[in-house]
Design an enzyme around this catalytic site. Structure first.
Site, mmCIF file in Angstrom:
data_model
loop_
_atom_site.group_PDB
_atom_site.id
_atom_site.type_symbol
_atom_site.label_atom_id
_atom_site.label_comp_id
_atom_site.label_asym_id
_atom_site.label_seq_id
_atom_site.Cartn_x
_atom_site.Cartn_y
_atom_site.Cartn_z
ATOM 1 N N ILE A 1 0.891 -1.157 0.000
ATOM 2 C CA ILE A 1 0.000 0.000 0.000
ATOM 3 C C ILE A 1 0.929 1.207 0.000
ATOM 4 C CG2 ILE A 1 -1.712 1.308 1.297
ATOM 5 C CD1 ILE A 1 -2.861 -1.290 2.293
ATOM 6 N N PRO A 2 1.082 1.867 -1.135
ATOM 7 C CA PRO A 2 2.200 2.802 -1.347
ATOM 8 C C PRO A 2 2.039 4.171 -0.685
ATOM 9 C CG PRO A 2 0.830 2.727 -3.294
ATOM 10 C CD PRO A 2 0.254 1.714 -2.342
ATOM 11 N N CYS A 3 2.089 4.200 0.628
ATOM 12 C CA CYS A 3 2.018 5.483 1.334
ATOM 13 C C CYS A 3 3.245 6.342 1.032
ATOM 14 C CB CYS A 3 1.844 5.274 2.831
ATOM 15 S SG CYS A 3 3.108 4.257 3.619
ATOM 16 N N HIS A 4 4.288 5.730 0.469
ATOM 17 C CA HIS A 4 5.475 6.515 0.106
ATOM 18 C C HIS A 4 5.197 7.446 -1.069
ATOM 19 C CE1 HIS A 4 5.677 2.803 -2.363
ATOM 20 N NE2 HIS A 4 6.190 3.595 -3.302
#
Length: 352
Positions: free
Chosen positions: A316-319
């Site tokens: 889950i690409p919170c970056h």
């Protein structure tokens, strides 16, 4: 716990105001530095998403934080109890030492008195604190890029099982009372940017985090509570699957993950995570843009909290979420990793 903690925003405001009303009753752990402080600490204040609040010193230690050298949250206890102060100093001077009750006796202390005093004033025994610090040395080594074996040896553990048990204790493993419920399995996954910990059952991936993330013990505790399960070391087909997906991701042959996921969060939090997954690889969105996409234009802080609550790093690409001004903002795995991941994805997508 003597009282329920106020909400996170209230405590963060008290931290900014250095409110003395909470002194000695509430402590703040700062995930970006790995230390815990009094709310009156004069040091530069951390970002909201980098704060975790605890109602005891024991909670801070068990979450993997070490005491701040500026506000020195242990000093009031040491001033009341010279024996506690003396032993804390010895522990600070030599955190890798393997302590035993015989060592305390040789120093002229009664082990049972030491045990009761530490438990009464700090919420955990001296030997427990020493074990946590030793395990913390191993975490520091892993954070520096060492292998699990190197970290084990650095922490002074002869056996891999002993080191793993110590790490599990540091991360807050549950008691035997939960035996009989479904057991989650955890195992290491090495990556080009550091060791990761994956937790899964036989059906889905529950957690994937960089092992040096300070908030990891808290995340594991929440996971155990939400699943009503214990966590033990071992492999499942799901962990094998995410390891393959990650290997392909870092090789540049995969940017979309297919490992089945178990999501633990509120309806709004899951909606934010859906928006994160929808961000195309190689691009970014701001917190306010995510809030608007989720139908909550004014909920920028809530989006930031949901972003920080993500327990599935990279997948889950919170970056891919940045500040409104284009700057890199808080990332539990460290801003250097955030920059690395964004650069990697842009390169794979052929973007500048």
């Amino acid at each position: 716990m003597l009282f329920d903690l106020p909400d996170h925003d209230t405590l963060y405001r008290a931290l900014l105001d250095r409110d003395p009303a909470y002194d000695g009753h509430v402590f703040v752990g700062v995930t970006s530095t790995g230390v815990f402080c009094r709310l009156t600490c004069p040091a530069r204040k951390p970002l909201l998403e980098n704060t975790r609040f605890y109602d005891s010193i024991a909670g801070c230690f068990e979450a993997g934080f070490r005491p701040c050298l500026r506000c020195r949250p242990l000093d009031p206890v040491g001033q009341r109890e010279p024996m506690v102060s003396a032993l804390l100093k010895r522990l600070e001077d030599d955190p890798e030492r393997i302590w035993s009750e015989d060592d305390l006796t040789e120093l002229g202390y009664d082990p049972s008195t030491v045990r009761r005093s530490f438990k009464r004033h700090l919420g955990l025994t001296f030997l427990d604190m020493a074990r946590l610090r030793r395990a913390g040395q191993g975490v520091d080594k892993l954070a520096g890029g060492a292998t699990v074996i190197e970290a084990q040896q650095s922490a002074g553990y002869e056996s891999g099982s002993g080191f793993r048990e110590a790490i599990v204790r540091l991360l807050g493993d549950v008691p035997v009372a939960l035996r009989g419920r479904e057991l989650l399995r955890a195992d290491w996954i090495e990556s080009p940017i550091g060791t990761m910990l994956a937790v899964a059952d036989s059906h889905a991936l529950h957690l994937l985090e960089f092992f040096d993330r300070t908030a990891l013990p808290t995340e594991l505790k929440k996971l155990r509570e939400s699943t009503r399960s214990s966590i033990g070391f071992g492999r499942t087909p799901v962990i094998d699957r995410i390891e393959r997906d990650l290997r392909d991701y870092f090789a540049g042959t995969r940017l979309v993950f297919e490992t089945p996921l178990a999501l633990h969060g509120s309806v709004f939090t899951k909606a934010v995570w859906d928006e994160l997954v929808a961000i195309p690889p190689g691009t970014t969105r701001s917190y306010s843009e995510i809030a608007a996409s989720a139908g909550r234009h004014t909920a920028v802080r809530a989006v930031a909290r949901a972003n920080g609550a993500n327990q599935l790093a990279i997948v889950i690409p919170c970056h891919r979420v940045i500040g409104a001004d284009g700057s890199l903002t808080g990332y539990g795995g460290g801003l250097w990793r955030k920059e690395w991941l964004l650069r990697h994805e842009r390169k794979v997508m052929g973007l500048r």
